[in-house]
Scaffold this motif. Structure first.
Motif, PDB file in Angstrom:
ATOM      1  N   GLU A 213       0.833  -1.202   0.000  1.00  7.35           N
ATOM      2  CA  GLU A 213       0.000   0.000   0.000  1.00  7.35           C
ATOM      3  C   GLU A 213       0.867   1.251   0.000  1.00  7.35           C
ATOM      4  N   ALA A 214       1.948   1.230   0.783  1.00  7.49           N
ATOM      5  CA  ALA A 214       2.850   2.379   0.823  1.00  7.49           C
ATOM      6  C   ALA A 214       3.511   2.591  -0.534  1.00  7.49           C
ATOM      7  N   ARG A 215       3.805   1.502  -1.224  1.00  5.49           N
ATOM      8  CA  ARG A 215       4.387   1.640  -2.568  1.00  5.49           C
ATOM      9  C   ARG A 215       3.391   2.301  -3.518  1.00  5.49           C
ATOM     10  N   ARG A 216       2.127   1.919  -3.432  1.00  6.35           N
ATOM     11  CA  ARG A 216       1.117   2.537  -4.281  1.00  6.35           C
ATOM     12  C   ARG A 216       0.962   4.024  -3.958  1.00  6.35           C
ATOM     13  N   THR A 217       1.104   4.350  -2.681  1.00  5.51           N
ATOM     14  CA  THR A 217       1.034   5.767  -2.299  1.00  5.51           C
ATOM     15  C   THR A 217       2.203   6.536  -2.888  1.00  5.51           C
ATOM     16  N   MET A 218       3.401   5.949  -2.853  1.00 11.51           N
ATOM     17  CA  MET A 218       4.557   6.612  -3.462  1.00 11.51           C
ATOM     18  C   MET A 218       4.364   6.750  -4.967  1.00 11.51           C
ATOM     19  N   ASP A 219       3.739   5.757  -5.596  1.00 13.55           N
ATOM     20  CA  ASP A 219       3.409   5.884  -7.022  1.00 13.55           C
ATOM     21  C   ASP A 219       2.563   7.132  -7.249  1.00 13.55           C
ATOM     22  N   ARG A 220       1.581   7.310  -6.387  1.00 12.83           N
ATOM     23  CA  ARG A 220       0.676   8.453  -6.536  1.00 12.83           C
ATOM     24  C   ARG A 220       1.416   9.772  -6.318  1.00 12.83           C
ATOM     25  N   PHE A 221       2.281   9.822  -5.316  1.00 11.39           N
ATOM     26  CA  PHE A 221       3.054  11.047  -5.077  1.00 11.39           C
ATOM     27  C   PHE A 221       3.937  11.374  -6.282  1.00 11.39           C
ATOM     28  N   TYR A 222       4.602  10.361  -6.819  1.00 15.86           N
ATOM     29  CA  TYR A 222       5.464  10.617  -7.977  1.00 15.86           C
ATOM     30  C   TYR A 222       4.647  10.968  -9.217  1.00 15.86           C
ATOM     31  N   ARG A 223       3.427  10.419  -9.337  1.00 18.96           N
ATOM     32  CA  ARG A 223       2.548  10.820 -10.433  1.00 18.96           C
ATOM     33  C   ARG A 223       2.216  12.305 -10.333  1.00 18.96           C
ATOM     34  N   ALA A 224       2.017  12.768  -9.107  1.00 25.12           N
ATOM     35  CA  ALA A 224       1.723  14.184  -8.907  1.00 25.12           C
ATOM     36  C   ALA A 224       2.903  15.049  -9.342  1.00 25.12           C
ATOM     37  N   LEU A 225       4.121  14.615  -9.010  1.00 26.79           N
ATOM     38  CA  LEU A 225       5.315  15.367  -9.413  1.00 26.79           C
ATOM     39  C   LEU A 225       5.550  15.270 -10.914  1.00 26.79           C
ATOM     40  N   GLU A 226       5.125  14.167 -11.508  1.00 23.11           N
ATOM     41  CA  GLU A 226       5.232  14.009 -12.958  1.00 23.11           C
ATOM     42  C   GLU A 226       4.211  14.891 -13.666  1.00 23.11           C
ATOM     43  N   LYS A 227       3.002  14.932 -13.126  1.00 16.91           N
ATOM     44  CA  LYS A 227       1.921  15.719 -13.726  1.00 16.91           C
ATOM     45  C   LYS A 227       2.246  17.210 -13.695  1.00 16.91           C
ATOM     46  N   THR A 228       2.736  17.688 -12.560  1.00  9.15           N
ATOM     47  CA  THR A 228       3.088  19.100 -12.406  1.00  9.15           C
ATOM     48  C   THR A 228       4.529  19.179 -11.912  1.00  9.15           C
ATOM     49  N   PRO A 229       5.512  19.241 -12.820  1.00  5.56           N
ATOM     50  CA  PRO A 229       6.923  19.250 -12.408  1.00  5.56           C
ATOM     51  C   PRO A 229       7.206  20.381 -11.425  1.00  5.56           C
ATOM     52  N   PRO A 230       7.761  20.052 -10.256  1.00  3.23           N
ATOM     53  CA  PRO A 230       7.976  21.087  -9.227  1.00  3.23           C
ATOM     54  C   PRO A 230       9.214  21.929  -9.506  1.00  3.23           C
ATOM     55  N   ARG A 231       9.206  23.108  -8.948  1.00  6.90           N
ATOM     56  CA  ARG A 231      10.366  23.990  -9.001  1.00  6.90           C
ATOM     57  C   ARG A 231      11.184  23.759  -7.729  1.00  6.90           C
ATOM     58  N   PRO A 232      12.443  23.340  -7.847  1.00  6.09           N
ATOM     59  CA  PRO A 232      13.245  23.068  -6.643  1.00  6.09           C
ATOM     60  C   PRO A 232      13.533  24.344  -5.871  1.00  6.09           C
ATOM     61  N   GLY A 233      13.841  24.153  -4.583  1.00  6.66           N
ATOM     62  CA  GLY A 233      14.227  25.279  -3.738  1.00  6.66           C
ATOM     63  C   GLY A 233      13.083  25.975  -3.056  1.00  6.66           C
ATOM     64  N   SER A 234      11.880  25.422  -3.152  1.00  9.12           N
ATOM     65  CA  SER A 234      10.733  26.050  -2.495  1.00  9.12           C
ATOM     66  C   SER A 234      10.763  25.798  -0.989  1.00  9.12           C
ATOM     67  N   ALA A 235      10.040  26.608  -0.261  1.00  7.94           N
ATOM     68  CA  ALA A 235       9.985  26.472   1.194  1.00  7.94           C
ATOM     69  C   ALA A 235       9.076  25.310   1.589  1.00  7.94           C
ATOM     70  N   VAL A 236       9.401  24.694   2.710  1.00  7.21           N
ATOM     71  CA  VAL A 236       8.537  23.656   3.264  1.00  7.21           C
ATOM     72  C   VAL A 236       7.248  24.313   3.745  1.00  7.21           C
TER      73      VAL A 236
END
Length: 485
Positions: free
Chosen positions: A349-372
């Motif tokens: 289940e945790a692997r599927r969640t990581m798949d989803r998180f990486y899909r989100a980063l793939e869908k909208t490529p993030p800009r590095p260096g942003s604040a937490v």
């Protein structure tokens, strides 16, 4: 002088989100003990309260965590403390200019001696091999290395000096080649664990030995037989007791008073109780550790992990079944003080969640260096509430999947603070595949040609062939993509 091996120790530089995983009722501090809102705070095992973190020296935060006894592969229960320490150091380094993190290696112990006899290895070969395996497993999980990683066998002189001081102050005594700490000499014994004298005596499973003045006195030094490793000392050839090691090494590298001491809940008594007693008695007027962090236990499918039940799992075994970031996420999804119930289904289940998180980063490529984002920072500042922080990652992923740039930026920044997202989406989905990428792309092209020719049997055969190699195809409007299964 010693028959033990030389000890060379260089400093080597989604799970369920039910409410009880976020803030377990059983872990709530006593009424009236909560810190003021805002700021960094931890649940201190000594005061048994949620306490604002006030550093002894803001220019250098000093932290000690108990490391492994290196005689075998490290198991998942040990990993909980390692990940708690890792999150602690990451959070502290985000706030303070310098953090000195010490995590020891116990490389002299009866378990090590017995295992070396079983395997036929020398003690040095056994401890070097198992230490190397420990480092490999933690590196795979993106666990930060300690600033200093002392080994017990390299600090015998410091231990003997502490014993000498304890004897001189009337807190220890010699008896038949042993040196023992006199528990009755320290009035504060039991304050850390909160146990009564009767509870402590039962919990310690103390050895009833004729050379002890009292049953609960514990060993600082014990004699070695000719076939056992040992060092020459004023008390005869012998080796240190386990509890003494951490007191001597923490003093050597962090001083007699430092900020935080941590480890598994199973170390609270007797190990940490004994550490505290001998350190405070050796150096009256000091603090030893100001704050104590203890990590909850791990269960497997609702049962205690044990070899007899066949549910004893090492870190390496888990990494052979799922990516390291999935295992890390599974552990972060439960508050460090709560009991974590591990299962292979939850790891999947945790692997599927990581798949989803990486899909989100793939869908909208993030800009590095942003604040937490503040929601994640506040969760981690509040006694390292990684479970709540993971819940916030889900919210950010929802928005990033919807195309929100700021959410994707925040998701990357928050995840990286928590030791996640060390890969690109492409590396996550395609890295380490059994077949070379060009071979996979060639088969995808062949399948496309077969479908155009209406040779669906061949197209299906190619899909099945790739699936057998752990490659899953996904058909979409933009064509066919692939990922590891």
């Amino acid at each position: 002088m010693t028959s033990a091996p030389p000890s060379v120790t260089p400093a080597t530089p989604a799970p369920s989100l039910e409410p009880d995983n976020l803030v377990p009722d059983s872990l709530e501090p006593d009424e009236g003990s909560a810190a003021q809102p805002g700021g960094l705070k931890f649940y201190d095992s000594h005061s048994r309260s949620l306490t604002p973190f006030v550093p002894l020296d803001p220019a250098d935060i000093r932290v000690y965590f108990c490391g492994p006894t290196v005689y075998d592969r490290v198991h998942l229960g040990n990993l909980r403390a390692m990940l708690c320490a890792d999150m602690l150091i990451r959070v502290l380094r985000a706030r303070f200019p310098k953090v000195t993190f010490v995590r020891n290696i116990t490389d002299i112990d009866d378990k090590i001696i017995n295992r070396a006899r079983e395997t036929g290895e020398s003690l040095q070969d056994l401890t070097e091999r198992t230490t190397r395996e420990f480092h490999e497993d933690l590196k795979a999980l993106n666990v930060l290395p300690p600033d200093i990683e002392p080994r017990a066998t390299a600090h015998i002189s410091e231990m003997l000096a502490m014993i000498e001081g304890l004897i001189a102050r009337g807190h220890a005594y010699e008896a038949e080649g042993h040196v023992l700490f006199s528990v009755s000499s320290f009035e504060g014994y039991g304050q850390l664990s909160g146990r009564s004298a009767e509870d402590m005596l039962a919990g310690a499973r103390v050895e009833v030995a004729p050379y002890k003045r009292a049953p609960d006195d514990f060993v600082l030094w014990k004699p070695s037989t000719p076939d056992q490793p040992g060092w020459e000392s004023p008390y005869g050839r012998g080796r240190p007791g386990w509890h003494l090691e951490c007191s001597a090494m923490s003093e050597r590298y962090l001083g007699t008073s430092f900020d935080i001491h941590g480890g598994g809940q199973d170390l609270l008594f007797p190990h940490h109780e004994n550490e505290r007693a001998q350190s405070l008695c050796a150096h009256p007027g000091t603090l030893f550790a100001r704050t104590w962090l203890h990590v909850g236990m791990l269960r497997v499918d609702g049962e205690k992990m044990s070899k007899s039940l066949g549910n004893f799992h090492t870190i390496r075994a888990a990494l052979e079944r799922a990516p390291a970031e999935a295992l890390r996420l599974l552990f972060l999804g439960t508050h460090y003080r709560a009991t974590l119930d591990f299962s292979w289904d939850k790891l999947a289940e945790a692997r599927r969640t990581m798949d989803r998180f990486y899909r989100a980063l793939e869908k909208t490529p993030p800009r590095p260096g942003s604040a937490v984002p503040q929601t994640v920072a506040r969760a981690l500042d509040d006694d390292l509430n990684t479970a709540l922080a993971v819940a916030e990652l889900h919210q950010l992923a929802d928005r990033a999947l919807g195309g929100e740039q700021e959410a994707a930026d925040a998701l990357l920044a928050a995840g990286q603070l928590m030791g996640l997202f060390s890969l690109t989406p492409e590396q996550w989905f395609q890295g380490g595949a059994e077949l070379a990428p060009e071979v996979i792309e060639g088969l995808i092209a062949e399948r496309l040609a077969a479908r155009k020719a209406r040779d669906f049997a061949r197209a299906d055969a190619i899909r099945a062939e790739l699936a057998a190699k752990g490659i899953l195809l996904e058909d979409g409007p933009g064509g066919t993509t692939w990922r590891k299964g």
